[in-house]
Design an enzyme around this catalytic site. Structure first.
Site, PDB file in Angstrom:
ATOM      1  CD  GLU A 174     -26.898   6.583 -11.264  1.00 53.46           C
ATOM      2  OE1 GLU A 174     -27.187   6.128 -12.358  1.00 53.46           O
ATOM      3  OE2 GLU A 174     -27.918   7.012 -10.343  1.00 53.46           O
ATOM      4  CB  ILE A 175     -27.414  11.789 -10.245  1.00 51.78           C
ATOM      5  CG1 ILE A 175     -27.509  12.992  -9.455  1.00 51.78           C
ATOM      6  CG2 ILE A 175     -28.691  11.141 -10.017  1.00 51.78           C
ATOM      7  CD1 ILE A 175     -28.342  14.262 -10.096  1.00 51.78           C
ATOM      8  CG  ASN A 190     -27.034  17.412 -12.284  1.00 50.12           C
ATOM      9  OD1 ASN A 190     -27.419  17.213 -13.323  1.00 50.12           O
ATOM     10  ND2 ASN A 190     -27.816  17.936 -11.353  1.00 50.12           N
ATOM     11  CB  ALA A 191     -24.985  14.443 -17.126  1.00 46.77           C
ATOM     12  CG  ASP A 217     -37.156   9.446 -12.842  1.00 48.10           C
ATOM     13  OD1 ASP A 217     -38.222   9.331 -13.241  1.00 48.10           O
ATOM     14  OD2 ASP A 217     -36.787   9.739 -11.838  1.00 48.10           O
ATOM     15  CD  GLU A 253     -27.286  -3.731 -14.355  1.00 53.14           C
ATOM     16  OE1 GLU A 253     -27.430  -2.928 -15.176  1.00 53.14           O
ATOM     17  OE2 GLU A 253     -26.130  -4.385 -13.898  1.00 53.14           O
TER      18      GLU A 253
END
Lengths: 455, 231
Positions: free
Chosen positions: B71-72, B106-107, B129, B205
């Site tokens: 997760e960034i 940051n994948a 996103d 979620e």
């Protein structure tokens, strides 16, 4: 005063030298019999970048308009209200406005960013800043009275091109850009492809600024593409199957600025950048073979230019930052040469072609800072373009040749070169500059990452 | 904040190479003191794991696999960390949730710093996103060029899972995956039988939010096929 050369490239036997000054490429030929350089060709990038920007803006406007129309139509369909159509159509399309940089905006430079020769030395490739294009020139030296450069093709690219290489058969130019993508452009035809939708598609991409690109073949004759980026990565990808990644070479701690693949050492690759070392890799195994610590070597040549910018400086104002600009090699001698940005030192190292070990052989102090470094690879000569603003009509470039024992500065050739440049460009309005209006000669150091705290 | 620019230089921590990664601190339960080595390596990655719902539901389904969320966004990562610590503490008696963890990363830039070639069995891209603007399409997590990096990290037969409530993004992801020579789409029959698809539809979620709003959820799954012969 003649502007320093921003980039220099020589052909393998050293008989032709290509120089970049601002938006101009100037070619010189070495006349062995007369012992002098003569002008052989010139090209000036006259592309006005406002027209390129205008095209971009117009395209973007069209796209936005189409998108808005599509949205509006969708909403109308969704709500099934049959509004009169005049509403949408009476809105007159306005002409695209070209944005003008406001006060305090950084200056826009229109220069030729890099030049490179095809493997057979029949073509010259250049990347322009004006329209972010790859320009392909046909070279013809048969008639000495004629300009050796003929533009064959000008291919605009979506983002600013930063480095290029060619395929082994010389058919394709592979251009790496600042957005992290690599595009393949046909070198031999004249067809220009649109940069917008359904036009050029990247053959590979990093999510990072690409700094260098190189290509070689493995023991089975298959091509491999090497790409280096600002995120410490060196990636090896198959070509033309660029969707298959072979590996990464890990070990760089800072951005990588330069890659060098020698012909004499099988599976060897040299790399450097913002680190205080130069690396030697076996790209086949992926192993780091050796790294040469340069911190002590460079120490005597460091100055104020290497002090970190004030914002990042420490309390005692002693934080020093430097970066290797370029590593170059020769066709038949197991030596590499490299330089550090904004310093006068040229380091020449001997390489063990089997073990890949790097041993410093010579440190040559040049009269001014080195701006660009290249080699006439088959003639055992390194050529360094210098920031000669202090020396006026001298020291545009320095030729350093192997004399069977060591590398020595070829003083006579340097004088001939300086004389030829002064005669050829003394009255040229583009080549000359006044006051402080200088094109950026040093831009590698700015690749250093500062983290989001400073962004 | 809801968004993070994947192109900017975040102050990220990442290993110089996958061997340098200290997995012990993320999965202490899978570290063997005697050999000083990990007994397992990460094989399932949830890229952009958000609040970690998927990790938590996957955990009991794959007790023998290490599952990593990337997760960034800093605050979101911290939240997931706390959530996993709490779960581990509450289940200390049976050591559940030892096989999941999260890291801030940051994948799109640094995936190869964490994973060896062919290390992963599954990669999840859940409700990424959408980056609606065309200019921002390179910021999407699924692009032609990034898929080659995912194909590098995935083993043959490994699976990419995608789910989104944005039809346009779904079509974009499916199109790029279909066009990529190293991926092949899995059938809807396959999707119906796969337990991860069920979890992905219901656990995250975002998935629950879409459920509440009675929105659509679009799923596309792809298998990593073998490399063709090198030409």
């Amino acid at each position: 005063m003649i502007h320093p050369l921003q980039a220099v490239v020589a052909n393998s036997d050293g008989s032709i030298v290509f120089c970049v000054i601002k938006n101009m490429i100037q070619v010189f030929r070495w006349e062995q019999t007369k012992g002098e350089f003569v002008a052989a060709g010139r090209w000036i990038d006259e592309e006005d970048n406002t027209s390129a920007i205008k095209t971009k803006v117009t395209e973007e406007q069209h796209r936005q308009r189409a998108e808005n129309d599509a949205k509006r139509r969708k909403i109308e369909e969704d709500t099934s209200i049959n509004k009169s159509e005049d509403n949408a159509q009476t809105k007159k399309a306005k002409d695209a406005k070209v944005p003008v940089p406001g006060a305090g905006a950084p200056p826009v430079y229109n220069y030729v960013r890099n030049v490179s020769l095809s493997r057979d030395e029949k073509l010259l490739f250049a990347c322009t800043d004006s329209d972010k294009a790859l320009v392909v020139f046909a070279l013809d030296f048969s008639d000495p009275s004629k300009n050796c450069l003929t533009v064959q093709k000008r291919q605009p690219l979506p983002k600013r091109p930063n480095a290029l290489t060619t395929t082994t058969d010389g058919q394709k130019v592979l251009v790496a850009d600042k957005f992290g993508d690599v595009y393949s452009v046909n070198a031999r035809d004249q067809k220009v492809i649109g940069t917008t939708e359904n036009g050029l598609e990247p053959i590979l991409g990093h999510v990072s600024l690409l700094t260098d690109i190189a290509l070689t073949t493995d023991s089975n004759g298959k091509q491999l593409l090497f790409t280096a980026d600002r995120d410490e990565h060196i990636r090896i990808t198959h070509f033309p199957q660029t969707y298959i990644i072979d590996k990464w070479l890990f070990g760089s701690k800072q951005f990588v600025s330069t890659l060098c693949l020698p012909q004499w050492g099988s599976n060897l690759l040299f790399s450097a950048g913002g680190d205080n070392f130069v690396s030697s890799w076996n790209w086949e195994s992926g192993h780091l073979l050796d790294s040469l610590d340069i911190s002590e070597l460079i120490e005597p040549f460091l100055g104020d230019a290497q002090l970190a910018p004030e914002r990042f400086q420490n309390e005692t104002n002693t934080l020093v930052e430097y970066a290797v600009t370029e590593i170059v090699t020769l066709s038949n001698l197991p030596y590499i040469a490299f330089c550090v940005e904004q310093t006068k030192a040229l380091f020449i190292c001997k390489i063990d072609p089997t073990l890949g070990t790097i041993t410093l052989a010579q440190t040559i102090e040049l009269p001014c800072n080195i701006v660009s470094l290249t080699s006439a690879s088959a003639s055992n000569t390194f050529v360094a373009a210098l920031d000669n603003r202090e020396s006026g009509t001298f020291n545009f470039a320095i030729f350093i040749s192997w004399d069977e024992v060591q590398f020595t500065i070829d003083g006579e050739k340097n004088i001939c070169f300086d004389r030829c440049i002064t005669e050829e460009l003394g009255g040229n309005s583009i080549a000359n500059f006044e006051g402080q209006v200088i094109y950026p000669l040093y831009h590698i150091g700015s690749l250093r990452k500062r983290g989001e705290l400073y962004a | 904040r809801a968004h993070s620019n994947p192109f900017s230089d975040h102050q990220l921590e990442y290993p110089v190479n996958p061997d340098e990664m200290d997995w012990q601190k993320l999965y202490p339960h899978f570290f063997d003191e005697a050999t000083n080595r990990m007994t397992k390596q990460v094989t399932i990655a949830d890229i952009g794991c958000g609040f970690g719902g998927l990790l938590i539901d996957l955990s009991p389904e794959f007790p023998e696999n290490l599952i990593l969320g990337m997760e960034i966004r800093v605050q979101v990562t911290n939240y997931v960390e706390d959530r996993i610590i709490a779960l581990r503490t509450n289940h200390a008696d049976n050591n559940s949730f030892q096989n999941i963890n999260v890291l801030r990363g940051n994948a799109m830039k640094f995936l190869p710093n964490f994973f060896h070639k062919s290390q992963l069995e599954k990669m999840f891209f859940c409700f990424p996103d959408p980056h609606f603007k065309q200019r921002k399409h390179k910021a999407r997590i699924i692009t032609n060029t990034l898929l080659s990096e995912y194909a590098y990290a995935l083993k043959e037969g490994g699976i990419i899972y995608t789910i989104t409530d944005v039809l346009d993004l779904h079509q974009w992801m499916a199109k790029h995956l279909e066009e990529h020579p190293l991926f092949e789409r899995l059938s809807s029959d396959w999707e119906d039988q796969d337990k991860c698809v069920q979890i992905m539809r219901n656990a995250t979620e975002e998935g629950k939010k879409v459920e509440r709003k009675k929105g659509d959820k679009y799923v596309a799954c792809f298998v990593r096929i073998p490399n063709p012969e090198i030409v």
